[in-house]
Design an enzyme around this catalytic site. Structure first.
Site, mmCIF file in Angstrom:
data_model
loop_
_atom_site.group_PDB
_atom_site.id
_atom_site.type_symbol
_atom_site.label_atom_id
_atom_site.label_comp_id
_atom_site.label_asym_id
_atom_site.label_seq_id
_atom_site.Cartn_x
_atom_site.Cartn_y
_atom_site.Cartn_z
ATOM 1 N N TYR A 86 -7.510 -7.703 -7.772
ATOM 2 C CA TYR A 86 -6.084 -7.520 -7.415
ATOM 3 C C TYR A 86 -5.207 -7.921 -8.610
ATOM 4 C CZ TYR A 86 -2.203 -6.947 -4.110
ATOM 5 O OH TYR A 86 -1.067 -6.513 -3.465
ATOM 6 N N LYS A 140 2.967 -10.057 -6.530
ATOM 7 C CA LYS A 140 3.241 -10.377 -5.113
ATOM 8 C C LYS A 140 3.703 -11.831 -4.970
ATOM 9 C CE LYS A 140 2.300 -6.490 -2.881
ATOM 10 N NZ LYS A 140 3.408 -5.638 -2.402
HETATM 11 P P1 NAD Z 1 1.436 3.776 0.035
HETATM 12 O O1 NAD Z 1 0.809 4.386 -1.168
HETATM 13 O O2 NAD Z 1 1.456 4.575 1.265
HETATM 14 O O3 NAD Z 1 2.892 3.244 -0.282
HETATM 15 C C1 NAD Z 1 3.286 2.802 -1.540
HETATM 16 C C2 NAD Z 1 4.614 3.462 -1.817
HETATM 17 O O4 NAD Z 1 5.163 2.982 -3.044
HETATM 18 C C3 NAD Z 1 4.514 4.975 -1.936
HETATM 19 O O5 NAD Z 1 5.378 5.579 -1.018
HETATM 20 C C4 NAD Z 1 4.970 5.255 -3.357
HETATM 21 O O6 NAD Z 1 5.669 6.464 -3.478
HETATM 22 C C5 NAD Z 1 5.874 4.059 -3.578
HETATM 23 N N1 NAD Z 1 6.200 3.838 -4.988
HETATM 24 C C6 NAD Z 1 5.382 3.529 -6.014
HETATM 25 N N2 NAD Z 1 6.081 3.444 -7.158
HETATM 26 C C7 NAD Z 1 7.381 3.694 -6.840
HETATM 27 C C8 NAD Z 1 8.590 3.774 -7.594
HETATM 28 N N3 NAD Z 1 8.621 3.581 -8.910
HETATM 29 N N4 NAD Z 1 9.742 4.062 -6.932
HETATM 30 C C9 NAD Z 1 9.736 4.279 -5.593
HETATM 31 N N5 NAD Z 1 8.624 4.222 -4.837
HETATM 32 C C10 NAD Z 1 7.460 3.940 -5.465
HETATM 33 O O7 NAD Z 1 0.604 2.405 0.276
HETATM 34 P P2 NAD Z 1 0.855 1.186 1.260
HETATM 35 O O8 NAD Z 1 -0.448 0.501 1.348
HETATM 36 O O9 NAD Z 1 1.532 1.651 2.472
HETATM 37 O O10 NAD Z 1 1.819 0.245 0.397
HETATM 38 C C11 NAD Z 1 3.081 -0.207 0.862
HETATM 39 C C12 NAD Z 1 3.255 -1.684 0.587
HETATM 40 O O11 NAD Z 1 2.334 -2.421 1.377
HETATM 41 C C13 NAD Z 1 3.015 -2.100 -0.856
HETATM 42 O O12 NAD Z 1 3.964 -3.090 -1.214
HETATM 43 C C14 NAD Z 1 1.646 -2.734 -0.781
HETATM 44 O O13 NAD Z 1 1.453 -3.671 -1.810
HETATM 45 C C15 NAD Z 1 1.730 -3.397 0.563
HETATM 46 N N6 NAD Z 1 0.453 -3.813 1.168
HETATM 47 C C16 NAD Z 1 -0.555 -2.911 1.327
HETATM 48 C C17 NAD Z 1 -1.751 -3.323 1.918
HETATM 49 C C18 NAD Z 1 -2.890 -2.362 2.079
HETATM 50 O O14 NAD Z 1 -4.031 -2.810 2.273
HETATM 51 N N7 NAD Z 1 -2.675 -1.051 2.054
HETATM 52 C C19 NAD Z 1 -1.896 -4.645 2.365
HETATM 53 C C20 NAD Z 1 -0.824 -5.533 2.197
HETATM 54 C C21 NAD Z 1 0.342 -5.110 1.597
HETATM 55 O O1 0WE Z 2 -0.962 -3.881 -2.716
HETATM 56 C C1 0WE Z 2 -1.953 -3.201 -2.584
HETATM 57 C C2 0WE Z 2 -2.164 -1.969 -3.455
HETATM 58 C C3 0WE Z 2 -1.175 -1.875 -4.569
HETATM 59 C C4 0WE Z 2 -1.450 -0.844 -5.624
HETATM 60 C C5 0WE Z 2 -2.434 0.135 -5.562
HETATM 61 C C6 0WE Z 2 -2.569 1.051 -6.599
HETATM 62 C C7 0WE Z 2 -3.649 2.098 -6.612
HETATM 63 C C8 0WE Z 2 -3.308 3.286 -7.487
HETATM 64 C C9 0WE Z 2 -0.645 -0.893 -6.731
HETATM 65 N N1 0WE Z 2 -0.765 -0.018 -7.753
HETATM 66 C C10 0WE Z 2 -1.691 0.950 -7.698
HETATM 67 N N2 0WE Z 2 -1.775 1.821 -8.757
HETATM 68 C C11 0WE Z 2 -2.554 2.929 -8.726
HETATM 69 O O2 0WE Z 2 -2.604 3.689 -9.716
HETATM 70 N N3 0WE Z 2 -2.898 -3.576 -1.666
HETATM 71 C C12 0WE Z 2 -2.713 -4.815 -0.929
HETATM 72 C C13 0WE Z 2 -4.141 -2.828 -1.420
HETATM 73 C C14 0WE Z 2 -5.196 -3.412 -2.313
HETATM 74 O O3 0WE Z 2 -5.231 -3.107 -3.621
HETATM 75 C C15 0WE Z 2 -6.276 -3.829 -4.183
HETATM 76 C C16 0WE Z 2 -6.883 -4.609 -3.203
HETATM 77 C C17 0WE Z 2 -6.186 -4.352 -1.994
HETATM 78 C C18 0WE Z 2 -6.458 -4.969 -0.660
HETATM 79 C C19 0WE Z 2 -6.713 -3.860 -5.499
HETATM 80 C C20 0WE Z 2 -7.814 -4.663 -5.837
HETATM 81 C C21 0WE Z 2 -8.414 -5.453 -4.865
HETATM 82 C C22 0WE Z 2 -7.963 -5.431 -3.538
#
Ligand code: NAD
Ligand code: 0WE
Length: 268
Positions: free
Chosen positions: A156, A163
């Site tokens: 991560y 974060k």
């Molecule tokens: P997602 O890919 O569906 O959403 C991420 C969004 O970020 C996308 O809509 C993308 O267009 C947007 N984005 C990226 N760069 C951007 C920019 N420069 N300007 C505007 N928008 C931008 O994935 P998600 O998992 O729904 O992620 C949403 C949030 O949840 C993130 O903050 C992520 O860190 C957090 N999160 C995700 C998880 C997981 O396991 N998926 C767990 C905890 C927290």
């Molecule tokens: O916040 C996240 C994902 C955030 C994320 C994911 C990507 C993938 C594609 C940010 N930047 C990018 N850039 C890309 O090009 N999570 C909480 C999901 C997540 O991401 C991980 C995790 C988990 C869980 C990355 C490494 C290890 C665990």
């Protein structure tokens, strides 16, 4: 009668129907909220517009949160469209894919700045520009974070550090917003298979470990994250600000997996 009747909010971070932001939007809509959406680029606009339409929203605006001009134009459009705002959902993160693996010390200066800019500073900038529209409305702002901010999560890396910055920003913003009647909180969600997660090599393994370690013995659902977001955006949570709520099926309260510990003791 819904918890969000008469409230209007902006949702930033829908990419597709699996996005956490979309799960949140559905919960807010079910309880009566009127929603506006942003999209990052034209290819995502094609995904976001139909989703917005499916819940009766036609306020769909472009915004790259890395651009001050985009953010200013976004709130100018919202001002013309609605004139006011009751809540803001921030659900955006980005880091270079090649820095979400290997050693954290290999993070580049540019990669470190980019991750913090898009994933943490964007909350500060969006909050500032939203304030004039939220004036006098006891607004609520929420953002999405992850356990990797608190404890080392393999791979991560720079996202964990960004974060941690996001979570500290929530506390400092809470102190700013309290005197003017607004609140800000974060949801720390367990792993969900979204577009952002699909780009991660070992995501299946991460989900498996979560299933085994949580008291619930399963992964969190979009609906459960949506329910918590609804609570935080509604007047049910007016006593809460600056808080990080874990919606992770209890993962963060465990040290060892109980299954694992029982298995070990039966072998000894
Ligand atoms: P997602 O890919 O569906 O959403 C991420 C969004 O970020 C996308 O809509 C993308 O267009 C947007 N984005 C990226 N760069 C951007 C920019 N420069 N300007 C505007 N928008 C931008 O994935 P998600 O998992 O729904 O992620 C949403 C949030 O949840 C993130 O903050 C992520 O860190 C957090 N999160 C995700 C998880 C997981 O396991 N998926 C767990 C905890 C927290
Ligand atoms: O916040 C996240 C994902 C955030 C994320 C994911 C990507 C993938 C594609 C940010 N930047 C990018 N850039 C890309 O090009 N999570 C909480 C999901 C997540 O991401 C991980 C995790 C988990 C869980 C990355 C490494 C290890 C665990």
């Amino acid at each position: 009668m819904g918890l969000m009747d008469g409230k209007r909010g902006l949702v930033v971070g829908v990419a597709n129907e699996r996005s956490i932001a979309w799960g949140i939007a559905q919960s807010l809509h079910r309880d009566g909220a009127e929603l506006a959406f942003t999209y990052l680029n034209e290819s995502l606009e094609k995904r976001v517009r139909p989703l917005a339409k499916s819940i009766g929203s036609n306020v769909v605006l472009p915004c790259d949160v890395g651009s001050d001009d985009d953010i200013k134009a976004l709130f100018q459009s919202l001002k013309e469209e609605w004139g006011s705002l009751d809540f803001l959902v921030h659900s955006v993160a980005f880091a270079n894919k090649d820095e979400l693996k290997g050693a954290f010390y290999n993070t580049s200066r540019e990669g470190f700045a980019l991750a913090h800019d898009i994933s943490a500073y964007s909350l500060v900038a969006l909050t500032r520009e939203a304030l004039p529209l939220m004036e006098g409305r006891n607004g609520s702002i929420i953002t999405m974070t992850y356990y990797g901010a608190e404890k080392v999560m393999p791979n991560y890396n720079v996202m964990g550090v960004a974060k941690a910055s996001l979570e500290a920003s929530v506390r400092y913003l809470a102190a700013d917003l309290g005197p003017i009647g607004h609140r800000i909180n974060a949801i720390s969600a367990g792993p969900v298979r979204t577009l952002a997660a699909a780009g991660i090599g070992d995501f299946r393994k991460i989900q498996r470990v979560n299933e085994l370690r949580t008291p619930h013995g399963r992964l969190v659902t979009l609906k459960e994250i949506g329910g918590t977001a609804l609570y935080l955006c509604s007047d049910a949570s007016t006593g809460m600000t600056g808080e990080i709520l874990h919606v992770d099926c209890g993962f963060h309260v465990m040290s060892l997996s109980i299954n694992e510990a029982l298995h070990m003791s039966s072998e000894s």
